[in-house]
Design an enzyme around this catalytic site. Structure first.
Site: not given
Ligand code: NAD
Length: 491
Positions: A472, A264, A166, A298
């Site tokens: 952070e 985070e 994001n 987030c």
């Molecule tokens: P997701 O949970 O599959 O992935 C979110 C992020 O985590 C991605 O960048 C992905 O590459 C990474 N990820 C997923 N599984 C992982 C693992 N086992 N090991 C390491 N990295 C891993 O979901 P998505 O569809 O990509 O994103 C949606 C959700 O992710 C949202 O609902 C939100 O909660 C969360 N998200 C949060 C932030 C944040 O800034 N906290 C940023 C992006 C996504």
């Protein structure tokens, strides 16, 4: 809104987009028969580049390089580290337009937001350059005159970091600056969906003279890479930004191997607008903030509690301003909201809206995907939303704003604190008693009153409860990257 795919635009994208690669032990690597994945432009759905995945040998090489580099980097002078960090900050600002454009191509956000992300977060380089010179220990008064007692803070070692799509520049630069500034080395896996900014960061550190192995960039299947890196005895610290469920999995894995974590994670940030606030100003500010990055933030405001007397006026103004948001390709200058970052977010957001509707919520505006090309979703405002609906209880991570009324401060505090999340929160009031009660009562890592002032390099950013561990930025930024050593010496 213009969401049609233009073939000539795709050709330009190919020509100017980042040359994607791995960065291991000071070398930029690609090809060699490695598995590759398509990187898609979320505005067109078209592939713009291929991203090489790291092989097992690549991961081993990155770990070995980071371990070897740590032996010298941990002894480096903070002045040397500061010089490199400062140089990267300058380069980031010089290259912000190109890096930002590529973020728009692979992530979708409007180009002004993408360039703004790079410009604003280049400050992390400056901040860590300054703060690393102040990693102080302390002297503890001894019980005997011939004893000296000291506390030393030392870099923890090789870090493994995982950053999301994001804010591809912001999320990566924070973790890299903290590790590099503390004297640690790092293997980072950025977001495969939006990888250009992390490669650009690696190029800048390389050109700024960072020794080989201090920073390594790998790509792959997220769960496989994180599992391998976290279990490696070489890695001493894990830093992750992403969802709560994935964060819990990674934290559990790190705990099983007794590794320090910074987490985070997601939030579900309440907004509380009291009836004594400047209602029009609050609504205008909140529309801009809610739909920034299509709500894929987030700390996005996600539950809007409006005091009863001000409810109708706030909602009317909020809808009116939301209606004026131009949705389209992030490359078009008048676009205020781009597409969702990848296709899987479209059904995810739709499911929140469908659930709310089924439970009796009213869709005031939006509520559906827009067009047939790209991942565009209409900015959505919901009212009459039951407290137990999905959108009020799980992080929506998209352009949806549920608005509900409240009566008094005790009730709204109870509702604001009712979820396991505790990342950010927003309050609008002109009454100092309300402001004080909210800053004391809200369970969140960050409380913003009458403005949005978080996420600066000099202020700590982080959540409590399920939203994470550690901060952070701020003077806290190195805490997760340092160990404490007590030394006692007698003559
Ligand atoms: P997701 O949970 O599959 O992935 C979110 C992020 O985590 C991605 O960048 C992905 O590459 C990474 N990820 C997923 N599984 C992982 C693992 N086992 N090991 C390491 N990295 C891993 O979901 P998505 O569809 O990509 O994103 C949606 C959700 O992710 C949202 O609902 C939100 O909660 C969360 N998200 C949060 C932030 C944040 O800034 N906290 C940023 C992006 C996504």
């Amino acid at each position: 809104m213009n969401t049609a795919t233009k073939p000539e635009q795709t050709a330009v994208e190919h020509a100017t987009y980042e040359d994607l690669c791995l960065y291991i032990d000071g070398e930029f690597i690609k090809g060699g028969g490695r598995k590759e994945q398509d990187v898609l432009n979320p505005a067109t759905g078209q592939p713009i580049a291929k991203l090489p995945h790291a092989t097992r040998e690549d991961l081993d090489r990155a770990l070995a390089a980071a371990a070897r580099a740590f032996e010298t980097w941990k002894k480096s002078s903070p002045l040397e580290r500061a010089k490199i960090l400062r140089k990267v900050g300058e380069m980031s600002r010089e290259r912000a337009k190109d890096i930002g454009r590529n973020i728009t191509l692979d992530m979708g956000k409007p180009i002004a937001e993408a360039i703004g992300e790079v410009m604003a977060n280049s400050e992390h380089c400056d901040w860590h350059a300054e703060e690393c010179r102040r990693i102080y220990g302390r002297v503890i008064p001894p019980r005997l005159p011939n004893v000296r007692q000291m506390v030393l803070r030392e870099p923890i070692g090789v870090c493994a970091a995982f950053t999301p799509w994001n804010f591809p520049y912001n999320q990566a630069i924070r973790k890299i600056c903290a590790a590099v500034g503390a004297g640690c080395t790092i293997v980072i896996k950025g977001p495969e969906d939006s990888p250009s900014a992390v490669v650009a960061i690696a190029r800048m550190f390389h050109e700024a003279g960072l020794p080989p192995g201090v920073l390594n960039v790998v790509w792959g299947v997220p769960a496989e890479v994180s599992d391998y890196l976290i279990k490696s005895p070489i890695v001493r610290k894990v830093s992750f930004t992403g969802s709560v469920p994935v964060g819990k999995q990674l934290a559990a894995l790190a705990a099983a191997h007794m590794k320090r974590v910074t987490m985070e994670l997601g939030g579900h940030s309440p907004v509380v607008v009291f009836d004594d606030a400047d209602i029009d100003r609050a609504a205008d500010m909140l529309v801009a903030f809610k739909f920034r990055n299509a709500g894929q933030v987030c700390v996005s405001p996600t539950r809007f509690y409006i005091q009863e007397k001000a409810y109708d006026r706030f909602v009317a103004r909020f809808i009116e301003k939301t209606n004026g948001i131009k949705v389209g390709s992030g490359l078009e200058e008048d676009t205020r909201m781009g597409p969702l970052a990848h296709y899987r977010r479209v059904p995810a957001i739709q499911s929140f809206i469908d659930d709310a509707k089924k439970r009796g919520a009213k869709i005031e505006i939006g509520g559906t995907q827009l067009g047939e090309v790209g991942n565009f979703f209409a900015p959505t405002v919901l009212t009459n939303v039951p407290e137990d609906s999905l959108v009020m209880t799980s992080e929506p991570f998209g352009p949806v704003a549920p608005c509900v009324p409240f009566k008094d401060i005790d009730e709204v505090l109870r509702r604001a604190n009712s979820l396991p999340y505790g990342l950010s929160s927003y309050v609008f009031t002109t009454n100092t008693k309300n402001a004080l009660a909210m800053q004391n009562g809200i369970e969140a890592g960050m409380v913003n009153i009458n403005h949005f002032g978080q996420a600066l390099a000099e202020t700590p950013f982080g959540g409590i409860k399920d939203s994470g561990i550690g901060s952070e930025g701020g003077t806290e930024t190195f805490d997760g990257y340092l160990t404490t050593k007590f030394v006692t010496q007698m003559d």
